[in-house]
Enzyme design. Structure first.
Site, mmCIF file in Angstrom:
data_model
loop_
_atom_site.group_PDB
_atom_site.id
_atom_site.type_symbol
_atom_site.label_atom_id
_atom_site.label_comp_id
_atom_site.label_asym_id
_atom_site.label_seq_id
_atom_site.Cartn_x
_atom_site.Cartn_y
_atom_site.Cartn_z
ATOM 1 N N ALA A 76 0.829 -1.207 0.000
ATOM 2 C CA ALA A 76 0.000 0.000 0.000
ATOM 3 C C ALA A 76 0.862 1.255 0.000
ATOM 4 C CB ALA A 76 -0.913 0.004 1.219
ATOM 5 N N GLY A 121 0.874 -5.627 0.735
ATOM 6 C CA GLY A 121 -0.076 -5.748 -0.355
ATOM 7 C C GLY A 121 0.551 -6.229 -1.646
ATOM 8 N N GLU A 124 0.527 -9.854 -1.306
ATOM 9 C CA GLU A 124 -0.858 -10.299 -1.385
ATOM 10 C C GLU A 124 -1.347 -10.367 -2.829
ATOM 11 O OE1 GLU A 124 -3.066 -9.040 2.671
ATOM 12 O OE2 GLU A 124 -2.101 -7.380 1.608
ATOM 13 N N GLU A 144 2.647 -6.068 7.889
ATOM 14 C CA GLU A 144 1.657 -5.065 8.272
ATOM 15 C C GLU A 144 1.577 -4.805 9.778
ATOM 16 O OE1 GLU A 144 0.139 -6.462 4.221
ATOM 17 O OE2 GLU A 144 1.205 -7.320 5.928
#
Length: 270
Positions: A76, A121, A124, A144
């Site tokens: 992110a 992310g 992910e 995270e």
């Protein structure tokens, strides 16, 4: 495979079609100035690109790649996140989720080509793919909790499905990064290739996949995905439903005919 067409989605995502008939799509993360950090604009573009790919029956395999030399995706965009109010963050959440679920819900097989950093992310996005090809420069992880949040792009659900609950818990709770060799050993990535060859090898794999029946590929993916976590009896029912969806298809008829005639099949894709 040469590039036959290219389409840009927003400023940060590109879709390239490869091969004479464009059956292999390359979904390109193209925000090199930020190491492909996923901003709101990039998330929106990624979701749009995935929607277009998912609606295109001509795409038999998709390969997720990066234009940055030292990173697949660093997760992110924390600089943007830091500027958002709580209310803005709440409004942004569906946009962010749509990017990750867009990749996860692509109906055809998807291969990730990972080099350099694939963190948070970014990892992910790779986990949302069916197969992860990584080169020896890859560094992966879900850090995270080290910044006060949790993996929110599917990581808490996808990682244990790959490596088991206890291993996933250790990796999430410690926020540690894994270099390529350990990531391959633990099953976080599937194929390990020489530095700089992740994209080439992933596209080659995509080409091998795309040689098969598009109807069969999509049905097999549905069965694999929907059967995860079910008991064996329920899983076999999922498989049977997928089999019934292809048993009377044009692809099945062509595949059997081509086998008997000792020729390469010309898939109708229906």
């Amino acid at each position: 495979m040469g590039v036959t067409s290219e389409q840009r989605f927003g400023e940060f995502v590109v879709v390239r079609r490869h091969g004479d008939q464009g059956h292999v799509a390359e979904l390109v993360l193209d925000r090199p100035a930020a190491m492909n950090a996923v901003s709101t604009a990039m998330a929106r573009a990624l979701a749009g690109a995935c929607a277009a790919l998912g609606a295109d029956p001509g795409v038999r395999a998709t390969v997720l790649t990066s234009t940055h030399e030292r990173a697949f995706c660093v997760g992110a965009d924390l600089k943007e996140r830091n500027s958002l109010t709580d209310a803005e963050l709440v409004r942004q959440r569906p946009t962010a989720r749509a990017a990750y679920t867009g990749v996860l819900e692509l109906p055809m097989p998807v291969v990730a080509a990972v080099h350099g950093y694939a963190l948070g992310g970014g990892f992910e996005l790779a986990l949302a793919c069916d197969v992860i090809v990584a080169d020896r420069t890859a560094v992966v992880g879900l850090p995270e909790v080290s910044v006060g949040v949790i993996p929110g792009g599917g990581g808490t659900q996808l990682l244990p499905r790959r490596v088991g609950a206890a291993r996933a818990a250790e990796l999430v709770f410690t926020a540690r990064r894994l270099e390529a060799a350990e990531a391959r050993e633990l099953g976080l990535v599937d194929e390990l290739v020489e530095a700089g060859r992740d994209r080439e090898e992933a596209l080659a794999l995509g080409g091998r996949i795309a040689a098969n029946s598009p109807v069969g590929l999509r049905a097999a993916k549905r069965a694999l995905r929907l059967g995860q976590g079910l008991d064996l009896r329920a899983g076999l029912e999922v498989e049977d439903a997928a089999w019934r969806s292809v048993a009377f298809s044009g692809d099945r008829a062509e595949g059997v005919a081509a086998f008997n005639e000792k020729r390469k099949p010309d898939w109708p894709g229906e």
